[in-house]
Design a protein around this motif. Structure first.
Motif: not given
Length: 80
Positions: A3-13
């Motif tokens: 998941l190194t390239a997985f950039d996910f901001d939970l607030k934007e979901f």
């Protein structure tokens, strides 16, 4: 899984998922894995399901707190 390239901001979901949820009339919520709900377990005379739930909770497979067990039979008392 890498998941190194997985950039996910939970607030934007929510803003990204809202159109899909509305399209399919989905009621949803998202929580982090640290969230451990408090649940009550209702037990009948036969305790095999209770034993399985308690085992799964103890090994971490069932991520919750169990502060209350209610039974309609005294046989379930030995697991409390």
């Amino acid at each position: 899984m890498d998941l190194t390239a997985f950039d996910f901001d939970l607030k934007e979901f929510p803003q990204w998922f809202k159109p899909i949820a509305e399209q399919f009339a989905i009621q949803w919520r998202i929580t982090t894995s640290q969230y451990r709900p408090r649940v009550a377990i209702f037990v009948s005379k036969y305790d095999h399901c209770l034993v399985d739930l308690l085992y799964r909770q103890r090994i971490g497979e069932l991520a919750c707190e169990i502060p209350l067990m209610i039974s309609n039979h005294p046989d379930g008392k030995r697991h409390c």
